[in-house]
Design a protein around this motif. Structure first.
Motif, PDB file in Angstrom:
ATOM      1  N   LYS A 153      39.089  30.689  27.861  1.00 41.02           N
ATOM      2  CA  LYS A 153      40.382  30.989  28.496  1.00 41.02           C
ATOM      3  C   LYS A 153      40.691  29.972  29.596  1.00 41.02           C
ATOM      4  N   VAL A 154      39.648  29.625  30.379  1.00 37.35           N
ATOM      5  CA  VAL A 154      39.841  28.642  31.450  1.00 37.35           C
ATOM      6  C   VAL A 154      40.229  27.288  30.861  1.00 37.35           C
ATOM      7  N   MET A 155      39.566  26.886  29.785  1.00 34.65           N
ATOM      8  CA  MET A 155      39.841  25.586  29.168  1.00 34.65           C
ATOM      9  C   MET A 155      41.278  25.515  28.657  1.00 34.65           C
ATOM     10  N   LYS A 156      41.708  26.545  27.957  1.00 38.89           N
ATOM     11  CA  LYS A 156      43.084  26.552  27.442  1.00 38.89           C
ATOM     12  C   LYS A 156      44.101  26.524  28.577  1.00 38.89           C
ATOM     13  N   HIS A 157      43.783  27.257  29.628  1.00 37.81           N
ATOM     14  CA  HIS A 157      44.699  27.311  30.772  1.00 37.81           C
ATOM     15  C   HIS A 157      44.804  25.945  31.445  1.00 37.81           C
ATOM     16  N   ILE A 158      43.666  25.282  31.678  1.00 35.21           N
ATOM     17  CA  ILE A 158      43.676  23.969  32.336  1.00 35.21           C
ATOM     18  C   ILE A 158      44.380  22.946  31.466  1.00 35.21           C
ATOM     19  N   ASN A 159      44.111  23.004  30.171  1.00 38.77           N
ATOM     20  CA  ASN A 159      44.698  22.022  29.258  1.00 38.77           C
ATOM     21  C   ASN A 159      46.218  22.146  29.184  1.00 38.77           C
ATOM     22  N   GLY A 160      46.716  23.318  29.519  1.00 34.00           N
ATOM     23  CA  GLY A 160      48.161  23.496  29.552  1.00 34.00           C
ATOM     24  C   GLY A 160      48.801  22.956  30.816  1.00 34.00           C
ATOM     25  N   ILE A 161      47.956  22.665  31.807  1.00 33.25           N
ATOM     26  CA  ILE A 161      48.473  22.157  33.079  1.00 33.25           C
ATOM     27  C   ILE A 161      48.266  20.653  33.212  1.00 33.25           C
ATOM     28  N   SER A 162      47.087  20.180  32.817  1.00 34.79           N
ATOM     29  CA  SER A 162      46.769  18.754  32.934  1.00 34.79           C
ATOM     30  C   SER A 162      45.895  18.359  31.754  1.00 34.79           C
ATOM     31  N   MET A 163      45.808  17.053  31.476  1.00 37.35           N
ATOM     32  CA  MET A 163      45.058  16.582  30.310  1.00 37.35           C
ATOM     33  C   MET A 163      43.562  16.551  30.609  1.00 37.35           C
ATOM     34  N   LEU A 164      42.803  17.341  29.863  1.00 35.76           N
ATOM     35  CA  LEU A 164      41.348  17.391  30.021  1.00 35.76           C
ATOM     36  C   LEU A 164      40.700  16.230  29.279  1.00 35.76           C
ATOM     37  N   THR A 165      39.695  15.628  29.889  1.00 36.43           N
ATOM     38  CA  THR A 165      38.871  14.622  29.194  1.00 36.43           C
ATOM     39  C   THR A 165      37.445  15.115  28.979  1.00 36.43           C
ATOM     40  N   GLN A 166      37.060  16.149  29.718  1.00 33.16           N
ATOM     41  CA  GLN A 166      35.723  16.730  29.537  1.00 33.16           C
ATOM     42  C   GLN A 166      35.719  18.140  30.104  1.00 33.16           C
ATOM     43  N   PHE A 167      34.992  19.035  29.429  1.00 32.36           N
ATOM     44  CA  PHE A 167      34.921  20.426  29.876  1.00 32.36           C
ATOM     45  C   PHE A 167      33.521  20.947  29.554  1.00 32.36           C
ATOM     46  N   ILE A 168      32.746  21.304  30.587  1.00 33.92           N
ATOM     47  CA  ILE A 168      31.359  21.749  30.388  1.00 33.92           C
ATOM     48  C   ILE A 168      31.133  23.038  31.160  1.00 33.92           C
ATOM     49  N   PRO A 169      31.131  24.181  30.492  1.00 34.11           N
ATOM     50  CA  PRO A 169      30.767  25.424  31.190  1.00 34.11           C
ATOM     51  C   PRO A 169      29.281  25.430  31.548  1.00 34.11           C
ATOM     52  N   GLU A 170      28.940  26.167  32.556  1.00 35.38           N
ATOM     53  CA  GLU A 170      27.559  26.153  33.079  1.00 35.38           C
ATOM     54  C   GLU A 170      26.526  26.573  32.047  1.00 35.38           C
ATOM     55  N   TYR A 171      26.843  27.574  31.204  1.00 32.27           N
ATOM     56  CA  TYR A 171      25.847  28.087  30.262  1.00 32.27           C
ATOM     57  C   TYR A 171      25.441  27.054  29.211  1.00 32.27           C
ATOM     58  N   SER A 172      26.278  26.025  28.975  1.00 26.73           N
ATOM     59  CA  SER A 172      25.956  25.006  27.974  1.00 26.73           C
ATOM     60  C   SER A 172      25.599  23.661  28.608  1.00 26.73           C
ATOM     61  N   ASN A 173      25.452  23.642  29.924  1.00 33.70           N
ATOM     62  CA  ASN A 173      25.154  22.399  30.636  1.00 33.70           C
ATOM     63  C   ASN A 173      23.640  22.166  30.632  1.00 33.70           C
ATOM     64  N   GLN A 174      23.189  21.212  29.815  1.00 40.14           N
ATOM     65  CA  GLN A 174      21.769  20.921  29.707  1.00 40.14           C
ATOM     66  C   GLN A 174      21.191  20.428  31.026  1.00 40.14           C
ATOM     67  N   ALA A 175      21.972  19.728  31.816  1.00 39.51           N
ATOM     68  CA  ALA A 175      21.482  19.228  33.093  1.00 39.51           C
ATOM     69  C   ALA A 175      21.072  20.360  34.029  1.00 39.51           C
ATOM     70  N   ILE A 176      21.659  21.535  33.828  1.00 39.03           N
ATOM     71  CA  ILE A 176      21.324  22.699  34.653  1.00 39.03           C
ATOM     72  C   ILE A 176      20.270  23.572  33.992  1.00 39.03           C
ATOM     73  N   HIS A 177      20.394  23.825  32.691  1.00 40.33           N
ATOM     74  CA  HIS A 177      19.592  24.860  32.038  1.00 40.33           C
ATOM     75  C   HIS A 177      18.323  24.360  31.354  1.00 40.33           C
ATOM     76  N   PHE A 178      18.257  23.099  30.998  1.00 39.78           N
ATOM     77  CA  PHE A 178      17.102  22.619  30.240  1.00 39.78           C
ATOM     78  C   PHE A 178      15.800  22.857  31.004  1.00 39.78           C
ATOM     79  N   THR A 179      15.800  22.596  32.294  1.00 37.11           N
ATOM     80  CA  THR A 179      14.589  22.740  33.104  1.00 37.11           C
ATOM     81  C   THR A 179      14.084  24.172  33.101  1.00 37.11           C
ATOM     82  N   GLY A 180      14.969  25.122  33.379  1.00 40.78           N
ATOM     83  CA  GLY A 180      14.550  26.521  33.422  1.00 40.78           C
ATOM     84  C   GLY A 180      14.030  27.014  32.089  1.00 40.78           C
TER      85      GLY A 180
END
Length: 511
Positions: free
Chosen positions: A223-250
């Motif tokens: 929902k956040v991605m669709k909302h942002i994309n309607g306001i400005s042009m997205l070039t990258q979108f990474i939610p926290e749950y799929s961010n390997q830089a955050i979750h891989f270690t744990g």
């Protein structure tokens, strides 16, 4: 009345002191190493979990084609999912002294806060604080100079960025690289001096209402991605749950606990069999004494407890000493291994009840069960049989019949084999477990190297890019494909994630 059998325990330990010292040292070292590993991993897991709140780790981040003004930010925050947006711009610059790329950030005080490991944050425009693991891998320390993007900077501190515990430069990377990629903090003035040529307009966000699980987080992120994309042009979108830089270690730290615990259990099964065999030999040697004690009124239970006492005491003392060593000496080895692989913040050693159960309670239970079964079986004979030293439960009336055409020596060897089949089975089981442990240790490095080769061999092209949003390209010869992920739903199996690809018909890359 005090049981006289207790007086025999010191004599039994003294009589075979060499054997028990060797077993004590081996079990102590094994439990100490595993305990240290579990204590370090448990403490770091707690520090990792607490870091989400302590350092206010983002709920996700997105990158825009150009900087958003205040009105656009206000519209983004007031979508269906209420969020708070923070600027988190960065620059990727090449370094001179080492062959690497370093990602520069301003000092983050509100989101994705910084843990200072050594030194201090930069205060002057010719200073920089770099990631601690990147510094270790490139042999850099506080006080050294590092040329970043043509500017010579003095390293004032070593830090850990809470959103880069694993140094992934891109979300689509198969593995992070802490040698040729690092992150760093510079002053706001120095950051602005680099200009906007390589500037990434990255923003981090936090939900007003934290999602309950990954499924809800995924729905909210869409929902956040669709909302942002309607306001400005997205070039990258990474939610926290799929961010390997955050979750891989744990995920990696928590997964290691199971592997090291299984390794300890395998070793303890072998040790339990060793104790069972040696105790069985002791019973055979003391058969007359056991027969006399049984005839004098001692019960089978008393004798079972007596012969169980020595191995249980040895393992219990080994577990106590091993846990002491684990919390003091061996813990540091595991900590160095994790700090050598991940950019973790500082941690505090905590009491780990799970480690105590795995390294003390479970080994004692394994030893108790295996030796109890053996002793109950061995001591179930009548006192008369012990006095006669006849320790076989079943006495065959006739020898195993063999063909008389077989030579007498060959028949003799065959009879020896048939009569000792139980012993051979025991030896086979021991060798099997020993080989499992050997392969467990020796197979890790070749397995990782083989996996690396497989990944390279299975690459369908030299470059692959997974885009969060559609983008046009002028590169010739490229081919579009789709990718997604699915999770297993069978509750009986461990949940696994599989990546699925959709390619065009008659693809020139996939045959």
């Amino acid at each position: 009345m005090k049981n006289p059998l207790i007086k025999r325990l010191p004599r039994e330990l003294k009589g075979e002191i060499g054997k028990y010292i060797v077993l004590f040292l081996f079990i102590t070292m094994m439990i100490g190493i595993v305990s240290g590993f579990l204590v370090a991993a448990g403490s770091m897991s707690v520090a990792y979990d607490e870091s989400f709140e302590k350092y206010n780790i983002e709920s996700g981040n997105f990158e825009l084609l150009q900087k958003a003004d205040d009105d656009a930010i206000k519209k983004i925050e007031d979508g269906e999912e209420k969020i708070k947006v923070y600027e988190n711009f960065y620059l990727d610059k090449e370094t001179k002294e080492v062959d690497s790329t370093i990602r520069l950030f301003k000092n983050r005080k509100d989101i994705d806060k910084i843990c200072i490991m050594d030194g201090e944050l930069p205060s002057a425009d010719d200073e920089i604080a770099i990631d601690r693991m990147y510094a270790d891998n490139n042999k850099l320390k506080v006080g050294d100079s590092l040329t970043v993007g043509g500017k010579k900077l003095k390293i004032t501190g070593l830090v850990a960025l809470s959103d880069y515990s694993a140094l992934y430069s891109n979300p689509s990377d198969m593995m992070f690289d802490a040698l040729k990629f690092g992150v760093a903090i510079v002053t706001d003035t120095l950051f602005d001096d680099y200009g906007e040529a390589d500037l990434h307009y990255s923003y981090s966000w936090k939900y007003d209402k934290t999602p309950a699980d990954d499924e809800e987080a995924q729905d909210m992120a869409e929902k956040v991605m669709k909302h942002i994309n309607g306001i400005s042009m997205l070039t990258q979108f990474i939610p926290e749950y799929s961010n390997q830089a955050i979750h891989f270690t744990g995920d990696d730290i928590k997964g290691d606990n199971t592997m090291i615990a299984v390794f300890l259990y395998l070793v303890m099964v072998i040790i339990a069999f060793v104790f069972a065999i040696t105790t069985g030999n002791t019973i055979a040697k003391e058969a007359n004494v056991i027969g006399t004690l049984r005839a004098s009124g001692y019960t089978k239970g008393e004798l079972v407890r007596h012969y169980l006492a020595t191995p249980m005491i040895v393992v219990l003392v080994s577990a106590i000493v091993g846990n002491i060593l684990g919390y003091t000496c061996f813990k540091d080895f595991a900590v160095k291994a994790y700090y050598g692989s991940y950019s973790l913040p500082t941690y505090k050693t905590i009491w780990n009840a799970d480690a105590f159960i795995k390294t003390t309670v479970v080994p004692l239970i394994i030893l108790f069960v295996i030796n109890l079964v053996m002793l109950v079986n061995k001591l179930s004979l009548s006192p008369l049989k012990f006095l006669r030293r006849d320790l076989k439960k079943r006495q065959k009336k006739k020898a195993f019949k063999l063909n008389t055409r077989i030579g007498i020596l060959k028949r003799f060897r065959l009879r020896v084999i048939f009569q000792n089949i139980p012993n051979y089975i025991t030896v086979f089981v021991g060798i099997l477990f020993a080989n499992v442990i050997i392969f467990f240790g020796l197979g890790m490095e070749p397995m990782l190297l083989h996996y690396q080769d497989i990944i390279e061999d299975n690459m369908i092209s030299k470059y692959q890019y997974v885009l969060k949003m559609p983008a046009e390209t002028k590169t010739e010869g490229v081919e579009k494909y789709c990718s997604g992920s699915l999770k297993t739903v069978d509750d009986k199996l461990k949940e696994e994630t599989a990546t699925i690809y959709g390619v065009k018909e008659n693809s020139k890359f996939v045959h």
